[in-house]
Scaffold this motif. Structure first.
Motif, mmCIF file in Angstrom:
data_model
loop_
_atom_site.group_PDB
_atom_site.id
_atom_site.type_symbol
_atom_site.label_atom_id
_atom_site.label_comp_id
_atom_site.label_asym_id
_atom_site.label_seq_id
_atom_site.Cartn_x
_atom_site.Cartn_y
_atom_site.Cartn_z
ATOM 1 N N MET A 1 -63.216 22.139 37.075
ATOM 2 C CA MET A 1 -63.352 23.536 37.516
ATOM 3 C C MET A 1 -63.309 24.445 36.308
ATOM 4 S SD MET A 1 -60.937 25.700 40.122
ATOM 5 C CE MET A 1 -61.238 27.437 40.388
ATOM 6 N N ARG A 2 -64.110 25.468 36.352
ATOM 7 C CA ARG A 2 -64.145 26.432 35.253
ATOM 8 C C ARG A 2 -64.054 27.841 35.818
ATOM 9 N NH1 ARG A 2 -68.204 22.779 34.736
ATOM 10 N NH2 ARG A 2 -67.927 21.230 33.068
ATOM 11 N N THR A 3 -63.274 28.678 35.180
ATOM 12 C CA THR A 3 -63.176 30.088 35.585
ATOM 13 C C THR A 3 -63.843 30.951 34.521
ATOM 14 O OG1 THR A 3 -61.013 30.330 34.512
ATOM 15 C CG2 THR A 3 -61.045 29.704 36.849
ATOM 16 N N ILE A 4 -64.457 32.033 34.973
ATOM 17 C CA ILE A 4 -65.207 32.924 34.086
ATOM 18 C C ILE A 4 -64.611 34.321 34.158
ATOM 19 C CG2 ILE A 4 -67.476 33.901 33.575
ATOM 20 C CD1 ILE A 4 -68.734 31.534 35.050
ATOM 21 N N GLU A 5 -64.302 34.885 32.999
ATOM 22 C CA GLU A 5 -63.832 36.265 32.903
ATOM 23 C C GLU A 5 -64.862 37.063 32.096
ATOM 24 O OE1 GLU A 5 -61.295 37.557 34.441
ATOM 25 O OE2 GLU A 5 -60.670 35.618 35.280
ATOM 26 N N VAL A 6 -65.206 38.255 32.584
ATOM 27 C CA VAL A 6 -66.266 39.050 31.973
ATOM 28 C C VAL A 6 -65.784 40.474 31.725
ATOM 29 C CG1 VAL A 6 -68.631 39.902 32.192
ATOM 30 C CG2 VAL A 6 -68.014 37.688 33.181
ATOM 31 N N GLN A 7 -66.002 40.953 30.524
ATOM 32 C CA GLN A 7 -65.864 42.375 30.196
ATOM 33 C C GLN A 7 -67.204 42.847 29.648
ATOM 34 O OE1 GLN A 7 -62.551 42.332 27.406
ATOM 35 N NE2 GLN A 7 -61.175 43.090 28.990
ATOM 36 N N TYR A 8 -67.625 44.025 30.042
ATOM 37 C CA TYR A 8 -68.947 44.487 29.625
ATOM 38 C C TYR A 8 -68.881 45.939 29.156
ATOM 39 C CZ TYR A 8 -68.968 46.792 34.180
ATOM 40 O OH TYR A 8 -68.646 47.582 35.251
ATOM 41 N N GLY A 9 -69.867 46.305 28.365
ATOM 42 C CA GLY A 9 -69.977 47.684 27.890
ATOM 43 C C GLY A 9 -68.736 48.112 27.133
ATOM 44 N N TYR A 10 -68.328 49.351 27.354
ATOM 45 C CA TYR A 10 -67.106 49.898 26.783
ATOM 46 C C TYR A 10 -66.225 50.341 27.937
ATOM 47 C CZ TYR A 10 -69.443 49.698 22.313
ATOM 48 O OH TYR A 10 -70.089 49.243 21.186
ATOM 49 N N GLU A 11 -65.032 49.731 27.996
ATOM 50 C CA GLU A 11 -64.102 49.978 29.102
ATOM 51 C C GLU A 11 -64.788 49.698 30.438
ATOM 52 O OE1 GLU A 11 -62.484 53.890 28.714
ATOM 53 O OE2 GLU A 11 -61.888 53.588 26.628
ATOM 54 N N ASN A 12 -65.621 48.642 30.444
ATOM 55 C CA ASN A 12 -66.363 48.224 31.635
ATOM 56 C C ASN A 12 -67.233 49.344 32.198
ATOM 57 O OD1 ASN A 12 -65.583 45.562 31.615
ATOM 58 N ND2 ASN A 12 -63.931 45.819 33.098
ATOM 59 N N ARG A 13 -67.894 50.033 31.290
ATOM 60 C CA ARG A 13 -68.893 51.034 31.668
ATOM 61 C C ARG A 13 -70.121 50.816 30.790
ATOM 62 N NH1 ARG A 13 -67.542 55.176 35.040
ATOM 63 N NH2 ARG A 13 -65.349 55.255 35.657
ATOM 64 N N ALA A 14 -71.284 50.961 31.385
ATOM 65 C CA ALA A 14 -72.532 50.742 30.658
ATOM 66 C C ALA A 14 -73.607 51.652 31.232
ATOM 67 C CB ALA A 14 -72.960 49.281 30.751
ATOM 68 N N LYS A 15 -74.730 51.722 30.516
ATOM 69 C CA LYS A 15 -75.855 52.549 30.956
ATOM 70 C C LYS A 15 -77.083 51.690 31.171
ATOM 71 C CE LYS A 15 -74.925 57.234 29.474
ATOM 72 N NZ LYS A 15 -75.582 58.455 28.975
ATOM 73 N N GLY A 16 -77.728 51.860 32.317
ATOM 74 C CA GLY A 16 -78.930 51.110 32.623
ATOM 75 C C GLY A 16 -80.068 51.465 31.696
ATOM 76 N N GLY A 17 -80.918 50.466 31.426
ATOM 77 C CA GLY A 17 -82.042 50.689 30.535
ATOM 78 C C GLY A 17 -81.682 50.587 29.074
ATOM 79 N N ARG A 18 -80.443 50.176 28.778
ATOM 80 C CA ARG A 18 -80.006 50.050 27.383
ATOM 81 C C ARG A 18 -79.360 48.679 27.179
ATOM 82 N NH1 ARG A 18 -77.456 55.929 25.686
ATOM 83 N NH2 ARG A 18 -78.859 57.232 26.941
ATOM 84 N N ASN A 19 -79.167 48.326 25.910
ATOM 85 C CA ASN A 19 -78.466 47.080 25.614
ATOM 86 C C ASN A 19 -76.998 47.207 25.984
ATOM 87 O OD1 ASN A 19 -80.489 45.316 24.393
ATOM 88 N ND2 ASN A 19 -80.632 46.878 22.811
ATOM 89 N N MET A 20 -76.436 46.106 26.460
ATOM 90 C CA MET A 20 -75.052 46.105 26.928
ATOM 91 C C MET A 20 -74.291 44.969 26.254
ATOM 92 S SD MET A 20 -73.645 45.639 30.847
ATOM 93 C CE MET A 20 -74.346 43.987 31.010
ATOM 94 N N PRO A 21 -73.213 45.268 25.542
ATOM 95 C CA PRO A 21 -72.371 44.190 25.011
ATOM 96 C C PRO A 21 -71.566 43.539 26.141
ATOM 97 C CG PRO A 21 -71.464 46.339 24.416
ATOM 98 C CD PRO A 21 -72.766 46.601 25.102
#
Length: 782
Positions: A1-21
């Protein structure tokens, strides 16, 4: 079994149409190792599923973490992280919900400061009449990106009370690339001017700054802004003593003042803006916190209403500007693949002649009329085979692509952007190797939206971009025959061979002088030199050729009709061309029109050399061998321009967007919509002493004949506001130069001149907008 944790953008905020870390954590609780890939799955606005895949190797019990950068689809409200094993089977899938802004467009501001809390006044402010609301994110040298793509989410980055030398060379390079690609970079100075601005001073300043001195600044005296501290009627008018630095920004104009002193100066750099404050922005904390209207005004003036409206529209609706332009740009073939109509006509003529009277006459001569039918069938089969062979060059049997490449050569870096249109003549899946090391962004092709509600995350992607080190691979699953797959590919490499264009240029008033050299090892065509509102046609330049631009024609161009300018520069309207040459010129004109729409917008003090090349770039966008392809290559370099003669300076009044007092003015094209007269207030700078003023309008060549059929040059009455009489004075028709004595009644104390344009007639009544003249002033700055 594997669990996945994800954080995206900055403070979990991002903008559509742009690159997202994306920061990914995987806990491999299984007893076995795993080798496969991790995928990020998105639903595109056109309804298709696109995936971005990266290699993954996990040992038994390993806790894995890594960072990625992926393009976030416009309008997306979720994405999926998926793990595949070595056989390509899905083992784990996790849906990640994206934080929504509640319907209110947000302006993302990154803060780089030793005291970010002192810049908190920039957070949560409604700007431009509530059009957007700010959200700030604190950054530090530990987590500041080394990849420009990770800064894509930010609209503004503020650096104040901070030692920039803490950033690495790669971090600074990423910041500068982000700015030139469209970001707004604001520096604070004050007592720490050496820390924040010192390393950039030689590149961005006309003159080295002096050490800061404490000055009394009237913050409440910003033009058009009246603020008052609650409870004390006069307190808001009291000046504030702050360390102040006078900044001479190359090509800069004052956007915010404090009484008689410039507070923030800004200049366009590429597609972005570089701005410098004469004080430490953290020193505004108390004042700005008490007067949120002041922060609103500061940000609105810094970004400009046009930029803010564009950013707000990106957040509120699905964007198709670049997608539509790119699709039309590369939705073409090659003129060499067009069928030879004359040849086909001749073949048909000979077939009809042979299968009809000629064949019958021959058979009758030998008294063999009875075999006419069999002979006619044989001749038909022969000509069918001949036609098949004749058309072999215009048929497609495997995937093919068209492309449009833009290569910008700087002193140290070659930056290339390629738009690619991939197509397959058969309804079959295919895989292609793409240029190593490229940043790949698929573009939507259909103007429709699709919600994520019907996606489980288990579906196979319609398009997958895979990265393994520097290798790039594209897989397209069962596309419709000849359906387009659009990509934007970007890559930067060291300019080790010093390719590009170089020159020593001067623009003073309306006079252009200097030289331009071609440093490419091959000839270029349709070359020209682009200033704001002017072009100098250079034509064909041989390898290592140097051209004296003072010997070439200078044209004033209408900024509101870039396709017409592009057609003029590529020779669409020149006579004596064959049909194939004319089609090639039209293709180049479409490409150049697209490019001009990207770079020839707001004022910039620099010049740009642009030319077409028949030589393909050293690296091909698609590395798979044997594919038919055709496209165009545009080469460009940015050159600095000297606008000084002794102590005198020549500058455009459009360095700062004029204030619109009435009418419907379009700042990006210096034009206005027909109807009521437009009245503009040009602020030339309180410290600028004007000696002469020039009114420059588009040349008549863009207004007459076939080339000017869609142009709309202003024709009417121009009036200057007389500050002595309080009335508008009509200027003499055809007068374009004015002396300081003639201008004396028309300048306010702050060196503002107000101009009214009242249209009388136009050669193109069907066009909605009218190109205005632009004002150039010559004088000295104290």
């Amino acid at each position: 079994m594997r669990t996945i944790e994800v954080q995206y953008g900055y403070e979990n905020r991002a903008k559509g149409g742009r690159n997202m870390p994306v920061r990914l954590g995987i806990d491999n609780r299984a007893d076995a190792a795993m080798e496969g890939s991790v995928e990020f799955l998105f639903r595109q606005p056109d309804g298709e599923l696109y995936a971005y895949a990266y290699p993954l190797r996990l040992t038994a019990g390993e806790t894995y973490s890594a960072s990625y950068v992926v393009p976030l689809s416009v309008g997306a409200d979720a994405f999926w992280v998926r793990l595949r094993d070595s056989e390509g089977k899905l083992s784990e899938t996790k849906r990640v919900e994206l934080t929504q802004s509640g319907g209110e467009p947000e302006l993302f501001i990154g803060l780089l400061s030793d005291s970010p809390e002192a810049l908190a006044y920039l957070n949560g402010v409604s700007v431009n009449y509530g059009q957007m609301k700010t959200r700030t994110f604190a950054l530090s040298e530990r987590d500041f990106p080394e990849d420009r793509r990770q800064l894509d989410a930010f609209d503004v980055v503020v650096i104040s009370n901070y030692q920039v030398s803490k950033l690495s060379v790669r971090q600074v390079r990423a910041l500068m690339q982000w700015m030139r690609n469209g970001g707004v970079l604001l520096f604070g100075t004050g007592e720490r001017v050496n820390d924040t601005l010192g390393v950039f001073a030689p590149e961005f300043l006309d003159d080295m700054y002096e050490q800061p001195t404490v000055q009394e600044l009237s913050l409440a005296a910003t033009d058009g802004l009246s603020v008052q501290t609650p409870g004390t009627e006069d307190e808001a008018e009291a000046p504030v003593a702050l360390p102040y630095v006078h900044i001479s920004l190359n090509g800069g104009s004052e956007v915010v003042s404090a009484g008689e002193r410039p507070l923030i100066t800004a200049a366009n750099k590429g597609s972005g803006v570089l701005a410098v404050s004469s004080i430490d922005l953290t020193a505004l904390h108390d004042y700005a916190s008490a007067h949120t209207q002041y922060t609103d005004q500061l940000l609105t003036r810094l970004l400009g209403s046009a930029r803010l409206e564009r950013l707000a529209s990106e957040a509120q609706s699905v964007r198709y500007g670049e997608e539509w332009s790119a699709e039309t740009l590369v939705d073409n073939g090659a003129a060499t693949l067009l069928p030879n109509l004359l040849g086909y006509g001749a073949l048909l003529f000979f077939y009809l002649l042979l299968v009809g009277p000629a064949l019958y006459a021959v058979l009758r001569h030998f008294r063999s009329e009875r075999i006419y039918r069999r002979a006619a069938i044989a001749v038909t089969v022969f000509f069918a085979g001949l036609t098949w062979l004749f058309s072999a060059g215009s048929r497609f049997r495997s995937p093919f692509y068209s492309y449009a490449s833009i290569q910008e050569a700087g002193e140290d870096v070659l930056s290339e952007t390629v738009y690619v249109n991939l197509r397959n003549p058969r309804h079959r899946s295919y895989r292609l190797a793409l240029e190593a090391g490229s940043e790949i962004v698929p573009l939507a092709t259909a103007k429709q939206t699709a919600a994520n509600s019907g996606v489980s995350g288990e579906e196979e992607a319609d398009l997958t971009v895979s990265e393994r080190g520097t290798e790039r691979e594209l897989a397209v699953r069962n596309p419709a025959a000849f359906s387009a797959k659009l990509l934007r590919m970007e890559k930067s490499t060291a300019n080790e061979q010093s390719f590009g264009f170089s020159g020593d240029l001067s623009l003073f008033g309306d006079k252009v002088s200097g030289t331009v050299s071609n440093r490419y090892p091959y000839a270029v065509n349709n070359a020209f030199l682009l200033f704001y509102g002017k072009v100098v046609a250079l034509g064909r330049m041989e390898a290592n050729e140097t051209v004296d631009v003072s010997e070439r024609n200078v044209y004033n161009i209408p900024l509101n009709n870039k396709p017409m300018v592009a057609a003029f520069l590529t020779g669409v309207y020149d006579g004596g061309k064959s049909e194939r040459e004319r089609l090639r010129a039209l293709e180049r004109a479409d490409f150049l029109g697209f490019y001009l729409s990207q770079v020839a917008g707001n004022y910039t003090p620099d010049a740009r050399v642009v030319a077409f090349s028949e030589e393909e770039p050293a690296g091909k966008a698609v590395e798979t061998e044997g594919l038919r392809h055709f496209g165009m290559n545009l080469l460009t370099s940015v050159l600095t321009v000297d606008a000084r003669e002794d102590e005198r300076i020549s500058r455009s009044a459009l360095m700062r967007v004029p204030e619109v007092l009435s009418g419907d003015y379009i700042a990006a094209t210096n034009s206005f919509y027909r109807g009521d007269p437009v009245v503009l207030s040009y602020k030339l700078g309180k410290n600028f002493r004007t000696e002469a003023l020039l009114l420059e309008a588009p040349d008549a060549i863009f207004e007459s004949g076939e080339a000017g059929e869609n142009a709309a040059e202003f024709r009417g009455v121009i009036s200057f506001y007389n500050y002595r009489s309080g009335n508008f004075d009509d200027i003499e028709a055809g007068k374009t130069r004015f002396t300081a004595e003639e201008l004396a009644p028309y300048f306010a104390l702050d060196q503002t001149i107000t101009v009214r344009y009242a249209e009388e007639k136009s050669a193109s009544p069907n066009r909605l907008d009218v190109a205005l003249p632009w004002i150039t002033v010559i004088g000295e700055e104290s």
